[in-house]
Design an enzyme around this catalytic site. Structure first.
Site, short mmCIF file in Angstrom:
data_model
loop_
_atom_site.label_atom_id
_atom_site.label_comp_id
_atom_site.label_asym_id
_atom_site.label_seq_id
_atom_site.Cartn_x
_atom_site.Cartn_y
_atom_site.Cartn_z
N THR A 292 0.63 -1.19 -0.06
CA THR A 292 -0.24 0.05 -0.04
C THR A 292 1.15 0.83 0.31
O THR A 292 1.98 1.39 0.47
CB THR A 292 -0.22 0.17 1.09
OG1 THR A 292 0.49 0.27 2.59
CG2 THR A 292 -1.82 -0.97 1.38
N LYS B 132 -5.48 -14.60 14.28
CA LYS B 132 -6.91 -14.88 14.45
C LYS B 132 -5.92 -16.33 14.28
O LYS B 132 -6.44 -17.51 13.93
CB LYS B 132 -8.07 -14.46 14.51
CG LYS B 132 -8.94 -15.34 15.01
CD LYS B 132 -10.23 -14.76 14.57
CE LYS B 132 -11.34 -15.92 14.50
NZ LYS B 132 -12.40 -14.58 15.13
N HIS C 214 18.38 -1.83 49.49
CA HIS C 214 16.70 -2.27 49.21
C HIS C 214 16.28 -0.92 49.01
O HIS C 214 15.21 -1.09 50.00
CB HIS C 214 17.32 -3.08 50.60
CG HIS C 214 18.45 -3.90 51.54
ND1 HIS C 214 18.35 -5.10 50.08
CD2 HIS C 214 18.94 -4.17 52.01
CE1 HIS C 214 18.86 -5.63 50.16
NE2 HIS C 214 19.36 -5.68 51.41
N ASN D 137 7.81 4.47 58.07
CA ASN D 137 7.99 6.18 58.36
C ASN D 137 9.31 6.13 58.60
O ASN D 137 10.48 5.50 58.84
CB ASN D 137 7.88 5.51 59.76
CG ASN D 137 5.56 5.71 60.38
OD1 ASN D 137 5.14 6.31 59.95
ND2 ASN D 137 6.06 4.74 61.14
N ARG E 161 7.14 5.29 63.83
CA ARG E 161 8.09 6.62 64.00
C ARG E 161 9.49 6.63 65.32
O ARG E 161 10.36 7.43 65.31
CB ARG E 161 7.32 8.44 63.93
CG ARG E 161 7.65 9.64 63.47
CD ARG E 161 6.11 9.91 62.70
NE ARG E 161 5.86 9.33 61.62
CZ ARG E 161 6.20 9.28 60.64
NH1 ARG E 161 7.04 9.87 59.63
NH2 ARG E 161 5.38 9.15 59.45
N ARG F 1 2.55 15.67 53.54
CA ARG F 1 3.28 14.88 53.71
C ARG F 1 3.90 13.39 52.22
O ARG F 1 3.29 13.70 51.58
CB ARG F 1 2.56 13.50 54.15
CG ARG F 1 1.12 12.96 53.93
CD ARG F 1 0.89 11.88 55.18
NE ARG F 1 0.49 10.72 53.89
CZ ARG F 1 -0.73 10.36 54.56
NH1 ARG F 1 -1.79 10.44 55.07
NH2 ARG F 1 -1.68 9.14 53.84
#
Length: 528
Positions: free
Chosen positions: A37, A140, A280, A422, A442, A524
């Site tokens: 095409t 398919k 980590h 925390n 905390r 926060r």
């Protein structure tokens, strides 16, 4: 259906013309009739390869700026017909439909348009319709039809045809059918995600996630877990776009930790030289300095024990002096915006150390989404790009922070954003001196961070811990004065926290009694 299916007729219609001519020449040499095409047909014909326009097959010209060209029974019948079904083959014969045994399609460059920031109308024009329709039809019918959607699979296709005398095996067609559906799925995901943003839909009824395999991994977080690394195609500087110059293959944990390190150090993109050391997924040392070497040394001195086997991220190109210092201990990964040749030569002696270089730093203010799988679903939220400046801080105590304290408070606040909650972070002179992460209380985070500082003072031969005279950040409010008092006992003289507790007045009164300066951010940074 037999396992091997011949490829006698192919339809090639691609946006990305990379490798198209070589593929067309190879197919022609193998006796395959080629349909195509638009621009693909023109490129193939100009290369001297015989090609038939799809418009000749359908009897309709391409129209509506190319929007309509392959959506026709002559195309889709050729892709979908079951070759071993008499009714299907009879319909093909009755209506003059020729079978298409191979479909090679790659889609309009929607993702590329998105990356370059195209406007709404251009994005709409880059949504492919005929391509995905053909791909889904051919995939398919993979019992008979081979579907190729990625340029990098052209060589595998030609090798398959050569190995099987111009035929493809069922296993090959199955595998590439799966790839094809993943491609159209990813394409639709990109379109739907873009459109949700374009119309301001923050919680669309359906959200689709997609990625492309960057590399298979030896295992996941643990050896009994399989894993792989997928990328989303965005151009954000970081682990997905970095170039690895040396060292072993990155592991699952390496990738996770390196991402955390680079995102953290990118918070300081516009400031002084900075270094973040991660273990980590938590910072064990972050610092700024007059040079990148100064920053590394200060970050290292926060917690030398945890830095062993850690990830080092820099916001400046790596130089030889810093490379020599990093090489003195075992380090898993170093990621930086660049590195000079002398630094590369030094690291080349450390065969297991991975050196990753990026094109720049990530923009910490760029919005995005984060995902976390839970049983039966997915949690999706905006990326935490919250920022605070000096003008945003509210002093709530009698004692006013000094200018130097304010700088340390803001530094501590940026680091706390990247510490698992925390989170408690002590900072002095632009460097962390104690980090407490991931505790259920905390108070415990404050105690752990202070204890680490005490141990480092002993190791460095200091007369007292560096938490004496430090600034301290808490990622969320202090619900009671007890955590604040632990920080004061460790020697902190100023505090930054979000505020918003029902007992803010008690906490402020405790800070006043202890002679602390305290500021509220009104924001926060929980990180779970």
């Amino acid at each position: 259906m037999s396992d091997l299916q011949p490829v006698r007729r192919a339809l090639l219609s691609v946006s990305d013309k990379t490798g198209l001519i070589d593929l067309a020449k190879a197919l022609e040499a193998a006796g395959v009739e080629i349909l195509s095409t638009g621009g693909s047909a023109r490129a193939i014909r100009e290369a001297g390869v015989a090609v038939r326009d799809v418009a000749d097959v359908t009897g309709f010209p391409e129209m509506m700026d190319g929007r309509v060209k392959t959506l026709h029974p002559a195309v889709h019948g050729g892709l979908l017909a079951l070759r071993d079904n008499a009714e299907h083959t009879g319909a093909m014969e009755e209506h003059g439909i020729g079978g298409i045994d191979l479909l090679v399609v790659n889609l309009y460059p929607f993702e590329a348009a998105l990356t370059r920031g195209a406007d709404y109308d251009e994005m709409i024009e880059n949504i492919d319709i005929g391509g995905p329709a053909m791909i889904r039809a051919a995939a398919k019918n993979h019992a008979f039809v081979t579907t190729i959607v990625d340029v990098e699979d052209y060589d595998a296709l030609l090798a398959e045809l050569q190995a099987n005398g111009g035929q493809t095996s069922y296993a090959f067609r199955q595998r590439h059918a799966q790839i094809a559906y993943a491609r159209t799925g990813a394409y639709d995901a990109a379109v739907s995600t873009w459109m949700a943003g374009a119309i301001g839909e923050t919680t669309p009824r359906r959200r689709v996630f997609a990625g492309t395999l960057k590399q298979g991994l030896r295992y996941g977080e643990n050896p009994h877990q399989q894993a792989a690394f997928y990328v989303d195609g965005s151009d954000r500087a970081g682990i997905a776009t970095a170039t690895q110059l040396q060292g072993k293959e990155l592991s699952y944990n390496n990738i996770n930790d390196t991402d955390a390190a680079f995102e953290l150090v990118s918070e300081f993109a516009g400031g002084a030289p900075a270094c973040a050391i991660i273990k980590h997924a938590n910072p064990c040392g972050v610092a700024q300095g007059a040079t990148i070497l100064d920053a590394y040394k200060a970050a290292f001195d926060c917690d030398r024990t945890s830095a062993f086997g850690g990830i080092v991220a820099l916001n400046r190109p790596l130089d030889a002096e810093t490379a020599e210092s990093i090489s003195e201990i075992f380090t898993e990964v170093v990621i930086a915006p660049g590195a000079d040749e002398a630094a590369k030569e030094i690291f080349a002696k450390k065969k297991n150390l991975r050196l990753l270089l990026t094109e720049g730093l990530a923009d910490a203010a760029t919005a995005g989404l984060t995902y976390r799988q839970v049983a039966g679903g997915m949690l999706v939220q905006d990326k935490d790009v919250g920022q605070r400046t000096l003008e945003d801080l509210k002093v709530v105590t009698k004692v006013q922070p000094t200018e130097a304290q304010m700088q340390d408070l803001l530094f501590a606040w940026k680091v706390a954003k990247h510490v698992k909650s925390n989170a408690i972070v002590y900072v002095k002179d632009g460097a962390t001196v104690g980090v407490g992460a991931g505790q259920m209380s905390r108070v415990d985070s404050a105690l752990i961070a202070a204890k680490k500082a005490e141990r480092m003072a002993e190791a460095l031969g200091l007369p007292e811990p560096l938490t004496k005279g430090s600034a301290v950040a808490s990622d969320a409010f202090f619900p009671f004065p007890d955590g604040l008092m632990e920080a004061a006992a460790a020697g902190a003289t100023c505090v930054i926290q979000p505020g918003g507790s029902m007992r803010d007045d008690e906490v402020i009164a405790a800070a006043d009694e202890a002679g602390l300066a305290m500021v509220f951010t009104g924001m926060r940074h929980f990180r779970h």
